[in-house]
Design an enzyme around this catalytic site. Sequence first.
Site, mmCIF file in Angstrom:
data_model
loop_
_atom_site.group_PDB
_atom_site.id
_atom_site.type_symbol
_atom_site.label_atom_id
_atom_site.label_comp_id
_atom_site.label_asym_id
_atom_site.label_seq_id
_atom_site.Cartn_x
_atom_site.Cartn_y
_atom_site.Cartn_z
ATOM 1 C CB SER A 231 15.874 90.546 -1.816
ATOM 2 O OG SER A 231 16.454 90.884 -3.050
HETATM 3 N N1 SAH Z 1 17.495 94.881 -5.048
HETATM 4 C C1 SAH Z 1 16.139 94.632 -5.450
HETATM 5 C C2 SAH Z 1 15.879 93.188 -5.802
HETATM 6 C C3 SAH Z 1 16.117 93.066 -7.227
HETATM 7 S S1 SAH Z 1 15.795 91.584 -8.089
HETATM 8 C C4 SAH Z 1 15.139 95.101 -4.420
HETATM 9 O O1 SAH Z 1 15.558 95.563 -3.351
HETATM 10 O O2 SAH Z 1 13.941 95.055 -4.696
HETATM 11 C C5 SAH Z 1 17.108 91.750 -9.247
HETATM 12 C C6 SAH Z 1 16.989 92.858 -10.239
HETATM 13 O O3 SAH Z 1 18.155 92.807 -11.047
HETATM 14 C C7 SAH Z 1 15.805 92.700 -11.199
HETATM 15 O O4 SAH Z 1 14.987 93.832 -11.125
HETATM 16 C C8 SAH Z 1 16.476 92.572 -12.561
HETATM 17 O O5 SAH Z 1 15.755 93.199 -13.613
HETATM 18 C C9 SAH Z 1 17.810 93.244 -12.327
HETATM 19 N N2 SAH Z 1 18.866 92.871 -13.275
HETATM 20 C C10 SAH Z 1 19.153 91.660 -13.790
HETATM 21 N N3 SAH Z 1 20.206 91.746 -14.638
HETATM 22 C C11 SAH Z 1 20.604 93.045 -14.642
HETATM 23 C C12 SAH Z 1 21.639 93.775 -15.302
HETATM 24 N N4 SAH Z 1 22.494 93.198 -16.154
HETATM 25 N N5 SAH Z 1 21.742 95.090 -15.053
HETATM 26 C C13 SAH Z 1 20.890 95.726 -14.211
HETATM 27 N N6 SAH Z 1 19.903 95.096 -13.552
HETATM 28 C C14 SAH Z 1 19.758 93.771 -13.763
#
Ligand code: SAH
Length: 213
Positions: free
Chosen positions: A61
């Site tokens: 993000s």
């Molecule tokens: N917080 C992260 C940004 C993540 S982007 C950081 O600091 O880098 C969002 C993430 O959510 C992705 O890696 C995606 O694979 C995950 N995601 C999406 N749906 C999900 C679910 N149902 N359960 C767990 N993770 C999920």
Amino acid sequence: MTELAERKMRFLYALRSKGVTDPRVLSAMERIDRGHFVKGLFAERAYEDTPLPIACGQTISQPSVVGLMTQALDVGPRDKVLEIGTGSGYQAAILSQLARRVYTVERHRRLVREAQEVFDSLAFTNITALSADGSRGLPEQAPFDRIIVTAAAEDPPGPLLAQLREGGIMVLPVGQSDAVQSLIKVTRTAAGYDYEELRPVRFVPLVEGLGQD
Ligand code: SAH
């Protein structure tokens, strides 16, 4: 001043100018080097206030959004926090500086493995990273004082609302996956849930089930 120090100073300045003013959040973001969480080609852009690609087609993000979400979450030193969407592990690392314990759940095993390697190398011992479908929350560790979701659902998932402690706060983006979403703050009260809309944001979608890798 070295070029790196200058970039880091600009990074903190950008956070402040976008509204990240909580000194505890700023100092956590000053301590945690985003460069550890961005790999390969994009590493040199780690201190720009922009989202960047990570493995599995996901993104780390935008730092100011990480800061604003962390600030809205109002984490205390005794809190047990659940993050859905580990991605690079950056958000979890920031939370680990403010909370007692952080559980972070990710549907791609590869991302969990890579984030865990970074946590180990930095000796962060209060983060537990798990591969699972985070839309179900983490019932075995519930209830949580704080929940943060870093992928967008159409509505706050019911299991996450249920796993929030009374008095607890959840921050998450909601809305259609590829349109503009709204960042909302949900507070659980004795009577139910209060909803506050914070700002427009754009996140990857929350996808049900485990990923292929
Ligand atoms: N917080 C992260 C940004 C993540 S982007 C950081 O600091 O880098 C969002 C993430 O959510 C992705 O890696 C995606 O694979 C995950 N995601 C999406 N749906 C999900 C679910 N149902 N359960 C767990 N993770 C999920």
